[in-house]
Design an enzyme around this catalytic site. Structure first.
Site, short mmCIF file in Angstrom:
data_model
loop_
_atom_site.label_atom_id
_atom_site.label_comp_id
_atom_site.label_asym_id
_atom_site.label_seq_id
_atom_site.Cartn_x
_atom_site.Cartn_y
_atom_site.Cartn_z
N GLU A 125 42.18 42.81 29.83
CA GLU A 125 42.61 42.13 31.03
C GLU A 125 44.05 42.51 31.35
O GLU A 125 44.80 42.92 30.45
CB GLU A 125 42.48 40.61 30.87
CG GLU A 125 43.30 39.99 29.75
CD GLU A 125 43.18 38.47 29.74
OE1 GLU A 125 43.44 37.86 30.81
OE2 GLU A 125 42.85 37.92 28.70
N CYS A 153 26.65 54.02 33.51
CA CYS A 153 26.67 55.03 34.57
C CYS A 153 26.06 54.57 35.88
O CYS A 153 26.06 55.33 36.86
CB CYS A 153 25.96 56.30 34.08
SG CYS A 153 26.83 57.09 32.71
#
Length: 357
Positions: free
Chosen positions: A120, A146
């Site tokens: 984060e 992907c």
């Protein structure tokens, strides 16, 4: 009987469907632009062969292994001092300029990069700031191996269709360098076995690059490329076949190929009565390697001339592979051409998304 089998049997007895496609259609979303940014440093497979020469010789692997097996001659890395999120900002700015949309009009930014430096904050916040988007523009990361970019397109299209936003930017940037350097160092160890090498082989096929797309309401942009919809399908029993992190990626290559192929074939055949994708003008696939691409072409009987190939000189650029390939094809597409974007992501999941040019 194991827990999973028991649960499936229970659901079957209740008449609940366990397998099938998720189908979605969009009614007012258009692709206004799709752009890519190539990483400038070319790293050849022969460079990797040279680095791993002693290991390859000791394990009795043939020369030019990466090029022979994967069909990848080189991939790209970013220039020193360039971070992947800088590249995402560059791709996003390029896509906005090509679409003719001001930053102030954007209501949503989705970053779909697998690459990240920290847990984060989100990667999206730096890109939001770098693009000069307004405080009213929602921004977050969406990660799904992907398939992230395709998932981002679908989510943004749903929000545009609903009227919640007018314009969205989807971005992706990947940086394979650190992962590949760590893998190369590990594979040079004298204790490395053939099994170790095979498990980490797929990491050496990765590449770096960036892409972005701008979506908006079709009724305000006549002549833009309409996003029609598509299908998704999960095969999460294969969730442990490819597991990656910052330091490397381990892959059951055969299991991934077999499982992914089965998933794509099942999704394809179930979709055909509704979608009729057998005669598309272009099939833009996620780029992995020669074996994967040829297996898909053969399994669902695609015309190879309609399947553009970019992995030999970009490698597998993760979620950026498909939009980078689409951006490369954009100049040769004509109004009315039907384009099917197809991909498989680790986990496994597959998605197919139709766009009319």
């Amino acid at each position: 009987m194991d827990t999973v089998t028991a649960r499936r049997q229970d659901r079957n007895e209740q008449g609940l469907e366990l397998v099938g496609n998720a189908t979605f259609r969009h009614n007012n979303t258009a692709l206004l632009s799709v752009s890519s940014v190539e990483a400038p440093r070319i790293v050849s497979s022969s460079d990797f062969d040279h680095t791993l020469a002693s290991t390859l010789q000791r394990l009795k692997f043939p020369p030019r292994l990466l090029e022979r097996v994967a069909g990848i001659t080189h991939r790209r890395w970013w220039a020193a001092g360039t971070s992947f999120d800088d590249a995402a900002i560059e791709a996003g700015a390029k896509a906005l300029a090509e679409a003719g949309i001001e930053s102030s009009e954007i209501g949503l930014l989705i970053n779909t990069s697998v690459t990240r430096r920290n847990l984060e904050p989100s990667v999206a916040v730096k890109i939001h700031h770098g693009l000069g988007l307004p405080s009213s523009a929602m921004n977050f990361d969406l990660a799904n191996a992907c398939l992230g970019f395709v998932n981002g397109l679908t989510l943004a299209a749903n929000m545009i269709d609903s009227g919640q936003i007018e314009y969205a930017v989807i971005v992706n940037a990947e940086d394979a360098q650190a992962t590949q350097e760590a893998t190369l160092a590990r594979l040079q160890r004298p204790e490395t076995t053939r099994e170790d090498f095979n498990r980490e082989f797929a990491t050496l096929t990765l590449g770096s690059g960036a892409a972005a797309a701008v979506l908006g309401p079709a009724d305000k942009h006549p002549g833009a490329h309409q996003i029609i919809g598509g299908v998704m399908r999960a095969g999460t029993e294969h969730h442990d076949l490819c597991v990656g992190g910052i330091d490397g990626m381990t892959t059951d290559t055969k299991g991934l190929l077999d499982g992914g192929l089965e998933l794509v074939v099942d999704a394809w055949h179930e979709a055909q009565p509704e979608w009729d994708w057998a005669t598309m003008d272009r099939y833009v696939t996620h780029q992995v390697s020669n074996a994967y691409t040829q297996a898909i072409i053969d399994a669902i009987d695609l015309d190879p001339a309609k399947v553009p190939i970019t992995f030999p000189h970009w490698g597998n650029v993760g979620p950026a592979s498909l939009p980078m390939t689409l951006a490369a094809e954009a100049q040769s597409l004509e109004a009315g051409d039907r384009v099917l974007c197809m991909g498989v992501g680790s986990g496994l999941n597959t998605a197919m998304l139709e766009i009319v040019w």
